[in-house]
Structure formats: structure tokens, C-alpha cells
Write an enzyme that holds these catalytic residues in place. Structure first.
Site, short mmCIF file in Angstrom:
data_model
loop_
_atom_site.label_atom_id
_atom_site.label_comp_id
_atom_site.label_asym_id
_atom_site.label_seq_id
_atom_site.Cartn_x
_atom_site.Cartn_y
_atom_site.Cartn_z
N THR A 656 29.72 29.09 4.05
CA THR A 656 30.21 30.21 3.86
C THR A 656 31.85 30.01 3.68
O THR A 656 32.59 31.08 3.70
CB THR A 656 29.98 31.23 4.98
N ASP A 704 41.95 24.23 6.33
CA ASP A 704 40.96 24.65 7.29
C ASP A 704 41.18 23.68 8.67
O ASP A 704 41.00 24.12 9.89
CB ASP A 704 39.51 24.08 7.09
#
Ligand code: AMP
Ligand code: MG
Length: 889
Positions: A656, A704
Site C-alpha cells: 500500500t 520512506d
């Protein structure tokens, strides 16, 4: 369809605990109750208990034997026995002082007569008339076989601390001080079973026996709560209202627990009764199995009482009632009784057989533990059929296995976390007694080769100041060593040489006939270091939170800017368990790392969902890359700390764009860094994580990883590569961009929307990268505009702009992305998600490369309600984002 959102169990527990704690805090002074210590077991202390005098109050003998003065230079260890100075436990001799040539008979626990400082046990003495020969007297350190004043408990020492729960041993400790103690009184509870079919007896076929009330009362008592009354109430509005009103009027009652009547049937009236009585429902459904309808509410009391009634409306099925009691009610009862640590205890265990996951909800699966043999983790075996009406599934259950939502199977041998629900002393945890514990073989080969006598003793490093004499005293070995030497026919009787070494658990002492002092010092120093390391050999746990991209480039591979946030909703967690005394490094497979599947079909589904090799490969590649990093930066890995076992879990939804795999790497990296005390600067960690991912074939950028290391909300500018901070030391990693932390307090409410099985996430990068490299205008300009949106976002944040402004920026970001990528690359599911957000009038964009989105509602709560309904109708999950301000990594 129910309008109550599905709440995660951890969140529900926290919400309820917050309310229970508030009730406790606002009433705690009136809850203090001074009680007899004999009734104190299970109560929580309302005060610190401090020793007002030392124990023992006098120097006491530990042996039946003879007390003497260790400073005596008595020829051949002869002492004159003074009969009249005999000192017994309960009948001390205090009439004078013995001379150094004298000794006196003493019993265990007796006051040592004045003039004496040491005791020789009876068996080491021979008595002839009034002469006592003490064979070991000259080798005996002062104080031997005695307890100094305050050596058990020093005056002023804290015996038990406030907010601790009193156990049976504590009653003995409390008695040192008093016969009574201030505790918090037990919380009080009323229990209702609701249902037209429920009765004390099942007198006709339409009735069933009420098993819930007796069980819930017993569970309350197990939590040391007091049940004031328990009743059966019909599924009838006025009956329920009057039963509730009675409890509300009872000023003594803290908590109401009901079972039944909270699901969707036309006679399920409990929620509406709560609302009719002015109560506030904090959650009405849990994302768990069993126990979905579990409800928690607070109802204000009659005027003048600030404390609301806490209402736990549990589902009617007995297993659902039992499990939700354990997860939600029990922690609150503990908080109300003053317990500072009210949450259930979690352990790791290994599942003994395959378990099919539930496709819809996380499951709390009942299991028994077996810890026979020498396995590190106990084995968990299911209690069988888990249907929520089958109360037998609770029988002999030790734990609730915390199984994630499926599809798929947890394979035999996987490690899973579990909450303890039994008194494990009664469980089938049998380990064989080890007659001889395994002792590490002595490593000082040269010492033994020279005729050393290896001995094992416990070493108290606090007593050792490094001098030879102190060392000997500290280990209390002098006479043992002499005796051992004599027994073995060795001529050694002056202790000129002692080598000590430690395996982290016990200290080994080797006596040799010759050694140099500097060698001894070195041996001692390394022993102390090892002991120091062993004493801190505790489990290391680190969490890395999921990340969401708030605005900016779709990926940092395009040299632009972005703003990302670390969110507490989901996280990966790694645990490093040191194994001192071994050098072994072990990786524990996670819940998705199985090598065995129930069928060919299951295998295919599992691999499609979780990839070919799961998460354990990340841990392996991580440790290999840390090793490589240390070689490159000339860092020594301190292997004297021993080995470790590294495991991980993660609840970050897969595929996701919420950074699941890097979460595992970053959290495990933080554990290994902490364990070895490595110097891997924060700026290097994202790049190191990237290298790990690159090695296992995961294609990713640094964004990230940066946010997972930094935490909070961070602006990243990737337009330039920075030099590594310590080039001279050969630091091998490029540092990507510059990072600025932003104040998140002015962010609007953010909602995370995600799809369960986003099959088309990840494909979205493909042609864009190529077009970017080829200088395609749309892509070049699009990326530039995305980066500019970051400046607009920072500006909006700084001035505390209305939510509408954020919505505009996010929508613009999404428009640009759509333009660059084209609808076919974005995939149907992602387009549906974004269209739904737009149709609700919200602002939104992907959190990453698709599969999940972040949204804002400019028109407030009502708009969110629409969005929530739309998500439910379209099969998306939606929840409020909680920013994780601080990184543990
Ligand atoms: P409800 O939550 O009221 O819909 O009840 C769900 C199921 O649990 C039904 O099959 C009820 O008959 C059963 N049940 C409800 N209350 C009790 C109780 N006190 N003891 C045993 N079973 C119950
Ligand atoms: Mg019912």
C-alpha cells in the site's frame, strides 16, 4: 449495516484505559483504604513503604559456631572459650567485650558478641575444655559468616513502591514495617446478562442457561474487583432503562458490565438505552474475532458526581464475552485499582501447527502453551474449534494468539505474539530439571596447562577495587582454594596468582603458581567488562512506523522535494534477544515466512500476498550489510557481547506504499546498533536500508527510510546529494538530500484510506522513469510542479491555513500525478479510490505509489462521515492518522 466504525483492539484498549485512568485519578484520594496486611494480597499500594530501621539491627551470626576476632594473631588458632559470653538467638550476650584471644559460642541468628567480627562454623572447630581450635581462622576474612547491621535491609531503603500490586511475598516484606498498609480499594462492578432467552435454569426449550454472569463475576474477582450485584435483564427497553438507572444511582459502583444485546438484531437494545440515558459511546465495534460488537461507553451520573459510570457492553456469545473482557475490561479494572501497569502481558511463542487466518478480521485465537524441552519459545497449540459460542475453546487456554487478518495460513514453527490469559503456574509448562547446568569450558588454556585449579564462584564486582586482597575477599575463595589445593596434593598455599574470567553468567576463577601482575589486571578488567555487558543483556525492542507521503514528488528518484510523515497507526517491530555465553546469531521467521502450506492453492495465494521469501531475508541481508559497513568504516564489532536472536513482526498493510519492508529493516537495524553500540550516523541509516533492499531485489528510494529514521513530519530536498559526514573514515554511503523537521501541530486532520488487496500497486513507476530520463516535457514539468507544491504546503502549515488550502494542494498533486502516469498505469482500484475521495468533496492523494491514499475533509466531521460511509460501501479501510512524533530508530 452498522454505523459504528471498526476499531483496532489496541486503540480500543487505549481509549477505555484513558477513561478508567481519568476516573481513578479524579477519585484516588477517596479510594485510599488502610487495611490489615493479611488482607492486602491483590491490592495496590497507595504509598511507598520504606524501612524505618535496619535489618538485622545487630551483627548476627549466620552459623551455629564460635565468634572470634579476625584480627587475632593467635598461635595455632587456639582461642579461649568464654562460657558466660555465649550468645543465642533471642538471648544475646551484651554484658561486655571479648578479648582478641577469646571466643564465644553463638547460634544462627544470634547477636555476635562485642569484640568479635567473624564466626567459624561448628564443623570447622574442635573444643577441648575451654580451648577452641579454629582450623580456618587465619584464612578467614573479617565479617565471614555474619550479617552486618542493615545488610538485609538498610534503614531508609524502599521496600515496596506506591502503585505496586501486593503479592504473597510482599506481605512478609510489609510486616517488617507494620501490620497495616494504605492501599487503594478494589473497584466495584455490577454485572447484567441481557436476553429474553437467558435464565438461571433452562426450564423450557426456548431458554438457555446464563453462563456469562457467573463467568464475568469470577473474572472480576480474579482481577480483585468486587461485584456488588448481578442480574438477568430482559430485552425490553424499560427493563433495561430501569436496571441501568439503578446502577447509575449506586454511588458505590464504578463499572457496569453487560453481556448480550449489542449486535444488529431488533431486540439488541443496549446501545440505544445507553444513548437514551445521556451516555457517550466511545466505540461500538471492534476489528477482532471473536467479539466484534463489543461496546464501551461512559454515562454521566446524578448531579454532583463528576465520575461517569464506565459501561462495557460485551457481546452475548460466551467466548466473545470472555475474550473482550480480557482485552478491554480487565485492563480497566486494573487501572481503577491503581495498578500502574494495567495492560495484558505479551509473549512470543511458536505455533505448533498450521493455523488458517480469518479473511475478515484479526483473530484472538485461544491456545495452550507447552514449554517442555529446551526450546527458547513455548509451543502454542490451538484449543480447537473457535466458534464464539463454544466456551470449551477457553478451557485450559493460556494465551490469545494475536493472528493478523488473512487470507493465508500461519505455518507451524512461525513465531507469533500472544497475550497471557491464564495463571501460567498452573499450565503445562514442564521443563526437565538439568542435573548439571552446562558450564562453559575454561578458556584460559595456558593457565590450566600450568597446573591451574579452575574453580567456579559468584563474583560481586561492587566489592572489588582491583587489589589482590580485595579480589580474594570479593570472591570469598581464599579458604576454598586452599582446601582444594590441599585435596589435590598441591603445595600452593599462598595465593599469589588468580586468573578470573567470565562467560557472562558466572565467573570462573583459576589459580596458578606463577603469573605476572599485569596479566592478572588484564584478566580482571576483561572480566569486569564482560560482567558489565552481561548485566545489561536485556531484550532490545524497536519500532519503525509506517510512512505517508503528504505532498511532493511521487518518488525521490526525480531529484525534487517531498514532505512525508511517520504515522503511529501501523508499525514494524523488531526484537533482539541477547544470548550471552554463545556467539550464535539466529533469525526467527516472522508470521509470513513459513516453508509449509496446507495445499498448492494456499501456497500460491500466500506467495502472491507476501512474496517469495517473506521478511526473514531482510534481517539476514541487514546483518550482512551492517558487517560490511563496519569493515568499511573500520569499526570493531564487540563480539564479547555474545550472540543474539533477531525477530520481527509488522502490522503495516502490504503493498500500500506504507513502507512495510523498510520498517522491518529500519527497526531491526536500530536493535543491532543498540546491541553492539555501533556508530552508524542517522544520515547513513536510510542509505544502508536501501542497500539491504537493493541486495534482496526491492526497488525503492530513500524517502520512506529517511522518515522512518527521523520520525514526525519532515521536508526533504533531494535536489543535491550530500557528502557523507565522515569521508576520511571511509564512510561508504551517499547521503540523500537535506531534511527539515516540520511542526505537525497545525496539520489538518488526515485520514488514511487503504485497500485490502491492492493488486496493481507498484506498477505505476514503470514508464515515467524512462520518460524522465529521456527528458519528456510532461514528466519534467510535472515533477517540477510537484516539488513546488511542497513550498505551498510549508507555507500553509506555517500560517495554520484552513483545511481547504491543504485539500487544494493535495488535489493539485494528484492531478499532476495522473497527468504524468496516465490512467492505465494507475490502475482501476486506485482510480476508484481517488474518485471516491473527490466525490465526497475531500482533498486527497496517494500515500506512496498507490494502494493507499491520504485525505482531508475541508467541511469537517459531517463530510468525514460521508467519506467513511463511501469507504465502507467500496470496501476500503479508513482511519484517522496519528503522527508518530518520535522515532525509536
Ligand atoms: P446477543 O449478543 O444478545 O445477540 O447474543 C448472542 C448469542 O449469545 C446468542 O446465541 C445468545 O443466546 C447467547 N447469549 C447471550 N447471553 C448469554 C448468556 N448470558 N449466557 C449464555 N449465552 C448467552
Ligand atoms: Mg440477545
Amino acid at each position: 449495516m452498522s454505523t459504528w466504525p471498526l476499531v483496532l483492539v489496541d486503540d480500543a484498549m487505549n481509549v477505555a484505559l484513558e477513561k478508567a485512568t481519568a476516573v481513578f485519578e479524579s477519585t484516588k484520594t477517596s479510594r485510599v483504604d488502610v487495611i490489615d496486611i493479611n488482607s492486602a494480597v491483590g491490592r495496590v499500594l497507595a504509598e511507598d513503604v520504606v524501612a524505618s530501621s535496619p535489618h538485622p539491627a545487630f551483627v548476627a551470626s549466620i552459623m551455629d559456631g564460635y565468634a572470634y576476632n579476625s584480627g587475632a594473631t593467635v598461635e595455632d588458632n587456639f582461642f579461649k572459650l568464654v562460657e558466660s559470653a555465649c550468645s543465642r538467638a533471642g538471648a544475646p550476650w551484651t554484658d561486655g567485650t571479648l578479648k582478641t584471644s577469646e571466643c564465644a559460642y553463638v547460634t544462627t541468628g544470634a547477636r555476635v558478641p562485642n569484640g568479635c567480627d567473624t564466626v567459624a562454623p561448628e564443623e570447622e572447630c574442635s573444643v577441648r575444655g575451654d580451648v577452641v581450635t579454629i582450623t580456618s581462622a587465619s584464612a578467614r576474612p573479617p565479617g565471614k559468616w555474619t550479617r552486618a547491621v542493615g545488610s538485609d535491609i538498610a534503614s531508609g531503603h524502599e521496600l515496596l513502591s506506591k502503585r505496586a500490586r501486593v503479592g504473597a511475598f510482599d506481605v512478609g516484606i510489609l510486616r517488617f514495617e507494620s501490620t497495616s498498609v494504605a492501599t487503594f480499594r478494589s473497584p466495584t462492578v455490577a454485572v447484567f446478562s441481557t436476553g429474553d432467552e437467558v435464565g438461571v435454569v433452562a426450564d423450557d426449550s426456548s431458554k438457555i442457561i446464563d453462563t456469562n454472569a457467573p463467568m464475568l463475576v469470577a473474572l472480576c474477582e480474579q482481577e480483585h474487583a468486587q461485584c456488588l450485584f448481578s442480574e438477568i435483564v430482559r430485552d425490553d427497553k424499560s427493563a433495561l432503562v430501569s436496571a441501568f438507572t439503578k446502577v447509575l444511582a449506586d454511588t458505590e459502583c464504578d463499572v457496569l458490565i453487560t453481556s448480550g444485546g449489542v449486535s444488529m438484531g431488533d431486540r439488541d437494545l443496549v446501545k440505544s438505552v445507553i444513548e437514551e440515558l445521556g451516555g457517550e459511546i466511545h466505540f461500538g465495534r471492534l476489528a477482532m474475532k471473536p467479539g466484534k460488537p463489543c461496546t464501551f461507553a461512559t454515562i454521566p451520573r446524578m448531579k454532583g458526581d463528576v465520575r461517569p459510570l464506565l459501561v462495557f457492553a460485551l457481546p452475548g456469545n460466551p467466548v466473545s464475552a470472555a475474550v473482550t473482557f480480557t482485552l478491554v475490561v480487565a485492563p480497566c479494572l486494573r487501572a481503577l485499582s491503581g495498578d500502574i501497569n494495567p495492560k495484558p502481558r505479551r509473549i512470543l511463542c511458536e505455533v505448533a501447527h498450521n493455523i488458517q487466518l480469518d479473511a475478515e478480521r484479526a483473530e484472538y485465537h485461544r491456545a495452550t502453551l507447552d514449554w517442555s524441552g529446551s526450546a527458547r519459545l513455548p509451543k502454542a497449540t490451538s484449543t480447537g474449534g473457535q466458534i464464539s459460542s463454544r466456551l470449551l475453546s477457553m478451557r485450559s487456554a493460556d494465551v490469545l494468539l494475536e493472528l493478523p487478518k488473512g487470507p493465508g495460513t500461519v505455518s507451524a514453527g512461525s513465531t507469533v505474539s500472544a497475550l497471557i490469559i491464564s495463571d501460567v503456574r498452573q499450565s503445562s509448562l514442564f521443563a526437565a530439571k538439568l542435573e548439571t547446568p552446562s558450564l562453559p569450558s575454561p578458556s584460559l588454556h595456558d593457565a590450566s596447562a600450568r597446573g591451574a585449579v579452575p574453580l567456579v564462584s559468584v563474583f560481586d564486582d561492587a566489592c572489588c577495587d582491583g587489589s589482590m586482597r580485595e579480589l580474594k575477599r570479593a570472591v570469598g575463595l581464599e579458604e576454598d582454594v586452599r582446601r582444594k589445593c590441599r585435596e589435590q596434593g598441591s603445595a600452593v598455599d599462598s595465593l599469589s596468582t588468580v586468573y578470573m574470567f567470565s562467560d557472562g553468567a558466572s565467573t570462573h576463577v583459576a589459580l596458578t603458581e606463577t603469573a605476572r601482575t599485569d596479566e592478572l589486571t588484564r584478566a580482571m578488567t576483561s572480566t569486569l567488562t564482560r560482567l558489565g555487558n552481561a548485566s545489561v543483556a536485556k531484550q532490545i525492542t524497536r519500532r519503525a512506523y509506517a510512512r505517508v507521503g503528504l505532498v511532493g514528488n511521487p518518488s525521490d528518484g526525480y531529484g525534487g522535494k517531498c514532505i512525508a510523515a511517520s504515522i503511529a497507526n501501523y508499525y514494524a517491530e523488531s526484537v533482539l534477544m541477547p544470548t550471552p555465553g554463545t556467539s550464535k546469531i539466529k533469525f526467527v521467521p516472522g508470521p509470513y515466512d513459513g516453508n509449509e502450506y496446507p495445499s498448492f492453492e494456499d501456497m500460491a495465494t500466500h506467495i502472491e500476498q507476501h512474496g517469495v521469501d517473506g521478511g526473514i531475508r531482510l534481517l539476514k541481508s541487514l546483518c550482512y550489510n551492517i558487517h560490511r559497513y563496519c569493515l568499511d568504516t573500520h569499526q570493531n564489532i564487540d563480539t564479547s557481547r555474545g550472540g543474539f536472536t533477531l525477530s520481527y513482526t509488522s502490522n503495516i498493510p502490504k503493498q500500500t506504499g506504507l513502507s512495510g519492508s523498510s520498517g522491518i529493516i529500519i527497526s531491526a537495524m536500530a536493535c543491532v546498533i543498540a546491541f553492539y553500540g555501533l556508530d552508524i550516523p542517522k544520515e547513513h541509516r536510510p542509505s544502508l536500508a536501501l542497500r539491504v533492499e537493493h541486495d534482496v531485489g526491492i526497488n525503492a528510494g530513500p524517502m520512506d527510510r529517511v522518515i522512518q529514521v527521523e520520525g514526525g513530519v519532515v521536508h526533504m530536498d533531494f535536489s543535491q546529494k550530500r557528502e557523507p559526514p565522515s569521508k576520511s573514515s571511509g564512510a561508504p554511503l551517499v547521503v540523500h538530500g537535506t531534511y527539515t523537521h516540520l511542526n505537525s501541530s497545525k496539520l489538518p486532520k488526515l485520514y488514511l484510506i487503504w485497500a485490502e488487496n491492492p493488486s496493481d500497486s507498484g506498477k505505476t513507476h514503470s514508464t515515467v522513469k524512462q520518460r524522465w530520463n529521456e527528458g519528456d516535457e510532461i514528466v519534467r514539468n510535472g515533477m517540477l510542479s510537484c516539488a513546488k507544491l511542497c513550498d505551498a504546503y510549508v507555507e500553509a502549515l506555517e500560517r495554520g491555513a484552513p483545511t481547504g488550502r491543504f485539500a487544494e494542494i493535495m488535489n493539485e498533486n494528484w492531478n499532476l500525478r495522473r497527468l504524468m502516469f496516465g490512467d492505465s498505469a494507475l490502475g482501476e482500484l486506485n482510480l476508484k479510490m481517488m474518485q471516491m475521495i473527490r466525490e465526497c468533496g475531500c482533498g486527497g492523494k496517494f500515500t506512496g505509489s498507490g494502494g493507499a491514499a491520504i485525505a482531508v475533509c475541508p467541511n469537517g466531521e459531517e463530510q468525514f462521515e460521508n467519506l467513511r460511509r463511501a469507504c465502507e460501501a467500496n470496501g476500503f479501510n479508513v482511519e484517522l492518522v496519528r503522527i508518530a512524533e518520535h522515532s525509536e530508530c
